[in-house]
Design a protein around this motif. Structure first.
Motif: not given
Length: 115
Positions: A29, A31, A47-48, A70, A96-97
């Motif tokens: 995860t 971003d 996951v982003t 998420p 959530t992430a």
């Protein structure tokens, strides 16, 4: 763990329709796209909170197993269409992430290799 198993476990929605059920080799995860490009591995579940074309480009370039958005964040239909064209499995989750990567970890999916 296969993507379909993760979908069932997490209650995620598959946004891209039909897909080849890929094995998730590891989870990650982040971003920051440049960071993901440097750390990404084939067959990774990413996951982003980012939901734009560059995410699909990175996932395609590195051959990720899937991308998970998420918290029920909105995903534009153009992004879904591009993911489908690039054979990227795009998932949406209300979790959530943190919850998503915890589920992966608790069910045997390792973290992406450090390096």
């Amino acid at each position: 763990m296969k993507v379909s198993e993760f979908v069932k476990l997490s209650g995620s929605n598959v946004l891209t329709g039909d897909y080849e059920d890929r094995e998730i080799a590891c989870g990650y995860t982040c971003d920051l796209l440049s960071h993901v490009m440097g750390k990404g591995q084939a067959d990774m579940a990413w996951v982003t909170v980012q939901a734009h074309m560059n995410v699909i480009a990175v996932a395609s370039l590195l051959d990720f197993a899937c991308v998970i958005i998420p918290e029920g964040l909105p995903v534009d239909e153009m992004i879904v269409k591009k993911a489908s064209q690039e054979d990227i499995i795009l998932l949406s989750s209300t979790l959530t992430a943190f919850e998503l990567v915890t589920l992966m970890h608790e069910n045997g999916v390792p973290a992406a290799k450090k390096g």
